[in-house]
Design an enzyme around this catalytic site. Structure first.
Site, mmCIF file in Angstrom:
data_model
loop_
_atom_site.group_PDB
_atom_site.id
_atom_site.type_symbol
_atom_site.label_atom_id
_atom_site.label_comp_id
_atom_site.label_asym_id
_atom_site.label_seq_id
_atom_site.Cartn_x
_atom_site.Cartn_y
_atom_site.Cartn_z
ATOM 1 N N HIS A 194 51.334 45.199 30.754
ATOM 2 C CA HIS A 194 52.520 44.342 31.654
ATOM 3 C C HIS A 194 53.441 45.405 31.924
ATOM 4 O O HIS A 194 53.596 46.366 31.077
ATOM 5 C CB HIS A 194 52.602 43.279 31.177
ATOM 6 C CG HIS A 194 51.793 42.335 31.350
ATOM 7 N ND1 HIS A 194 50.602 42.103 30.765
ATOM 8 C CD2 HIS A 194 51.657 41.277 32.464
ATOM 9 C CE1 HIS A 194 49.740 40.893 31.114
ATOM 10 N NE2 HIS A 194 50.504 40.453 32.211
ATOM 11 N N HIS A 195 54.185 45.229 32.807
ATOM 12 C CA HIS A 195 55.514 45.863 32.896
ATOM 13 C C HIS A 195 56.678 45.469 31.848
ATOM 14 O O HIS A 195 56.235 44.512 31.011
ATOM 15 C CB HIS A 195 56.167 45.121 34.250
ATOM 16 C CG HIS A 195 56.298 43.769 34.089
ATOM 17 N ND1 HIS A 195 57.479 42.980 33.473
ATOM 18 C CD2 HIS A 195 55.496 42.535 34.805
ATOM 19 C CE1 HIS A 195 57.258 41.713 33.770
ATOM 20 N NE2 HIS A 195 55.960 41.347 34.237
ATOM 21 N N LYS A 198 58.479 41.748 30.589
ATOM 22 C CA LYS A 198 58.083 40.823 29.896
ATOM 23 C C LYS A 198 58.211 40.504 28.557
ATOM 24 O O LYS A 198 58.442 41.230 27.650
ATOM 25 C CB LYS A 198 56.523 41.100 29.995
ATOM 26 C CG LYS A 198 55.589 39.734 29.817
ATOM 27 C CD LYS A 198 54.088 40.125 29.864
ATOM 28 C CE LYS A 198 53.386 38.900 29.679
ATOM 29 N NZ LYS A 198 53.613 37.602 30.607
ATOM 30 N N ALA A 204 46.210 23.672 38.611
ATOM 31 C CA ALA A 204 45.499 25.134 38.373
ATOM 32 C C ALA A 204 46.438 25.905 37.691
ATOM 33 O O ALA A 204 47.634 26.016 38.069
ATOM 34 C CB ALA A 204 45.202 25.919 39.705
ATOM 35 N N PRO A 205 46.359 26.221 36.136
ATOM 36 C CA PRO A 205 47.235 26.817 35.391
ATOM 37 C C PRO A 205 47.250 28.129 35.973
ATOM 38 O O PRO A 205 48.287 28.864 35.780
ATOM 39 C CB PRO A 205 46.497 26.848 34.014
ATOM 40 C CG PRO A 205 45.349 25.738 34.063
ATOM 41 C CD PRO A 205 45.060 25.661 35.505
ATOM 42 N N PHE A 264 46.212 30.491 39.959
ATOM 43 C CA PHE A 264 45.502 30.418 41.042
ATOM 44 C C PHE A 264 44.934 31.659 41.245
ATOM 45 O O PHE A 264 44.250 31.972 42.296
ATOM 46 C CB PHE A 264 46.528 30.198 41.975
ATOM 47 C CG PHE A 264 46.901 28.852 42.208
ATOM 48 C CD1 PHE A 264 45.861 27.718 42.786
ATOM 49 C CD2 PHE A 264 48.139 28.299 41.943
ATOM 50 C CE1 PHE A 264 46.214 26.648 43.072
ATOM 51 C CE2 PHE A 264 48.626 26.955 42.111
ATOM 52 C CZ PHE A 264 47.553 26.047 42.720
#
Lengths: 254, 254, 254, 254
Positions: free
Chosen positions: B140-141, B144, B110-111, B113
């Site tokens: 995003h925070h 990153k 699973a790339p 989940f």
């Protein structure tokens, strides 16, 4: 909201057949405390304003004719609300000089009559100093030629200035691997992102973030009618503000 | 949601002290239909899985060790759920060859989940053909490093492919005057905008627009715990899916 | 943002082992212009504040002990920042009386240290008079006992008051067929809607609408850390504000 | 999107002067693969459809006349796309019986031609089983009489059914102190909140939450034109679907 007064204020609209002008004609007409006394088009002369006894004129014609119209009105003691774009510092100075000779007359120039837009920008200015990060996402219909929008660019400048005044550091950003354009345009240190989509009209989100929280100010504008409350506010207030006033926020006590 | 069964499935977690691994240990431990029989760290050998009678292993170690771990498990008849990133087509082929020799054993890679993320991408794929415009805003925070995020890039590719398959024209866009970066990054014809802000975690909006309407799919991920329902779903299903399965969406019937 | 000063201000935290207290201890400790001189728990006496030379105390204990602690500090010339809830008008009067005997000492009581929340409420108050409609949607984790949240109820009251002050009519609403509860709770004429969902933390949207436009103020709070900038602001300012100050907005110049 | 074909399909619109009808006339007229052969109003007879050689009719008149119009078309071998509301199970059965005598003719009834709305509901149905919590916030203009909207109520029912089918527990909700209405209306166990504001048109958010994440599906509808792609899709497909089809989602392969 307002009760009909014994003596409604007589208002003339210049540029009455333009898109903004037509809306203004309707809005003034429907306001119980105002009386539409002249709807002036390109073919008409300005003397109609005098004959009709206009106390306030709403200038919505064209950058080419705006200054002549303003001069005529001021010289005849008629207050002016100006929504025509394209008047810069030189025109402002000329109007101030003119008004100095006509004390008691008021001219109000509004770059934006949208009360929601004016509030958004003011709130962004107030909030800017309290957050580590600020970015803008503006979303418009796909027929728009410029990106970012003028409002977004001005909002970014206001935020950048407020951050500088407060002595804030640069915003945190660890981006080292960027696909060209992903982080948006940089306007005075504020990243601005422009979405262009079928179905949209004119929308803007100003996002602020600090440790553990974020604050978002979103403005959605669906229709030219949204400018009319701002026009009416200006019409009602301009008579009690001699001299030149620039910006609706002044009238709103912001 | 699930009632305790007479014979809970024995599960071993590899990489039990990593951040994802520690969450997986907790999640398996709390699931009434599963039994945590081994929490394997770097120092332990894999034989512990056999001693403990594990029927399913969750591989959350490191790209360097993942293939060896998978091989060991398959050879011993243990189904494997793989969350380790970095396995590409070559590794997939190797696993398929291995599984051909061990019919009845299942491996699920699973790339992602995150059930919300998987649903978002699937919904984006379905919607893409019905709208004139599609853009992505991911937030995003500020720690990153890459922009856009991997998820946003993949979502854009999926949308681009779905539009191509449906024979859609280019998106409408009259931008002629752009401040560099304002319109975002172009990923397969889809504009992607990356916001980086203090206070945020991981968020994505996929926006679709057509004449008179827009559709937005937003996913907010606040915590690593959000991956656990996907891990548990995979653990429960892998035993009934011999061979290699790639992607959680397969299990979700999407 | 702030440079280390030669003489950092000595700060004591009361209730240092509580959830807010522990965060405050950390935040003060990390601030270069402040020095954590005492972390006082239930077992400790207050004399430690004196021994350590605290100039400001942060009161984060319990409604039962807050007044005693405030009294002790004021009598010893220590400024106090109070985050403990449950102090009403009677306590405010008592503190004012006490401070009258100790000129030069300041006490600041903040019902909410979240700068984003304080800004949201202020912006809502400013905007209220300019829009025909206003509603609130607040969204919280499902462990919350009260609906609507205290912040949402206060925001609604502030909006209701601002509308009344401006002489606005009732909001337009043609609902004639309502499934019980669909239109939310009525707080001073403002409809408030409470969402309770797994995965959420604390979020609030204040929506304003007028002909052709809407304005939304959204606040997302993810973490208790989001209160710390407000605590630090209060600690830095309380010494220069003798007497009682209620509300962070006073310090923020709103 | 579609290339002009040698033989465009002849389409007649019934109710051509109604609001939806007028839009449909325009949309068919502008589609290169369709030809508007009849725009039928109340005063016209239906024979015009035959004279013009219509292969598909779009029924947008009134519940009172819809069944007669459908019968006429089917008996003359004209496929029908029905957007008129108010046809229930009894009418569906009557149409099926009629179509049994006219094999090869197709009738498609769409309760909603909005592709975005149809997708939203389908996505909500798919997502429902994967999240602990689900709630709906719908926002409309203040002239709307019913709360919640029909679309929101149907979406809630679909979610409630999907949760029941998956055997999910009740949603978590610790509310013990509720101001009347704060938690919204309960539709099959799903809380639905209705906002009514000046400036808005028709908007809906379906929110899903699980530990550490949330998923939001938002649909904004600004204009009746947003229904036209759905109408055109139905017109293009109805001829290849003999018998009765209910719901646009069938055509969309959802």
């Amino acid at each position: 909201m307002s009760s009909p007064s014994a003596n409604p204020v007589g208002v003339g609209v210049l540029g009455a057949r333009g898109r903004m002008g037509a809306e203004a004609v309707r809005a003034v007409d429907e306001a119980p405390d105002l009386e539409l006394v002249a709807a002036v088009t390109r073919e008409d002369g300005l003397d109609g304003l005098l004959d009709a006894g206009a106390r306030v004129a709403v200038e919505l014609t064209h950058p080419d004719s705006a200054m002549d119209n303003i001069r005529f009105c001021v010289q005849h003691g008629i207050h002016v609300v100006v929504g025509t774009s394209g008047l810069g510092p030189a025109e402002h100075d000329a109007i101030r000089a003119l008004l100095a000779e006509h004390p008691g007359v008021g001219v109000l120039i509004a770059p934006n009559f949208g009360i929601g837009a004016v509030l958004s920008m003011k709130f962004a200015e107030i909030a800017a100093r309290y957050f580590d990060s600020a970015e803008i996402v503006e979303l418009h219909h796909p027929r728009k030629a410029d990106a970012p929008s003028g409002t977004a660019a001005r909002t970014a400048q206001v935020i950048g200035q407020a951050r500088a005044d407060a002595g804030l550091d640069d915003m945190p950003d660890a981006t080292t691997k960027e696909l060209d354009g992903a982080r948006g345009a940089d306007v005075d240190g504020v990243h601005v992102h422009s979405v262009r989509m079928a179905g949209l009209v004119a929308h803007q989100e100003v996002l602020f973030g600090a440790d553990g929280e974020s604050l978002t100010i979103r403005h959605d504008s669906y229709d030219r009618r949204s400018f009319m409350p701002g026009v009416l506010l200006a019409v009602r207030e301009v008579g009690s503000r001699p001299g030149l006033t620039v910006g609706l926020d002044e009238l709103m006590g912001l």
